[in-house]
Write a protein that holds these residues in place. Structure first.
Motif: not given
Length: 204
Positions: A76-77, A79-93, A121-123
């Motif tokens: 998600k463009a 969102l920050s790096v931290t926010e992107n990872l936090t989002f995906w982590a929350s998707v998987f509980g 960096q995106k990769r």
């Protein structure tokens, strides 16, 4: 076995491209798919990941076990790096993202918006998502595209760590990742034979 593929045939655009593909992937193992461009590596991975149905054959062990990463980084463009990872982590509980940030050397970028990152960096951030899914089977399509040599090494280390912890990895790549322990499966012998349609008797 973690993942078993039996006599799989896949199609692209209604045309058969691979048939008779069979292999097993165990916990702690990595398997690299090889073959020329267009042979069907991406289509096969998509079928194994459940994104498109195979023509025939079976895939067992994949249900809710696969983390799939393809050419899109899934970020998600705004969102920050931290926010992107936090989002995906929350998707998987899950909630812990620090191991992913460390593994892909993202600490100095953690507050940067994903949309401002370079392609490499995106990769790295896209691949770091795998580590916050908690899923044991990584299915990866050309995972090192846009990565420099140092970043390829980071990815290889992440895969080794995943295997050491009992995970497995199925990867399509032309790049030598330095994973000497990985098995290689050449898909060329599974290329589907051309199929000709029977002409209508009226035209014979």
């Amino acid at each position: 076995m973690v993942l078993t593929v039996r006599d799989l045939a896949v199609t692209r655009g209604g045309l058969a491209i691979l048939e008779g593909v069979s292999f097993e992937l165990n916990a702690g193992e990595a398997l690299v798919l090889r073959g020329p461009n267009g042979v069907g590596k991406t289509t096969l991975l998509r079928s194994i990941a459940g994104l498109q149905p195979p023509e025939i054959g079976t895939v067992t062990g994949a249900e809710d076990q696969i983390a799939y990463a393809a050419h899109s980084d899934g970020l998600k463009a705004m969102l920050s790096v931290t926010e992107n990872l936090t989002f995906w982590a929350s998707v998987f509980g899950l909630s812990d993202i620090e191991h992913a940030i460390e593994a892909f050397d993202l600490a100095d970028l953690r507050n940067r918006m994903a949309g401002t990152l370079s392609a490499g960096q995106k990769r790295r951030l896209g691949l770091a998502r795998l580590m916050v899914t908690g899923r044991p089977i990584w299915v990866l399509d050309e995972p090192t595209v846009s990565l420099d040599v140092a970043s390829v090494a980071l990815f290889a280390d992440a895969v080794r760590g995943h295997l050491h912890n009992g995970g497995s990895a199925l990867m399509a790549t032309h790049i030598d990742l330095g994973l000497a322990e990985a098995r290689v499966l050449d898909l060329t012998p599974f290329k589907a034979a051309p199929r000709t349609r029977q002409m209508d008797e009226a035209f014979l």
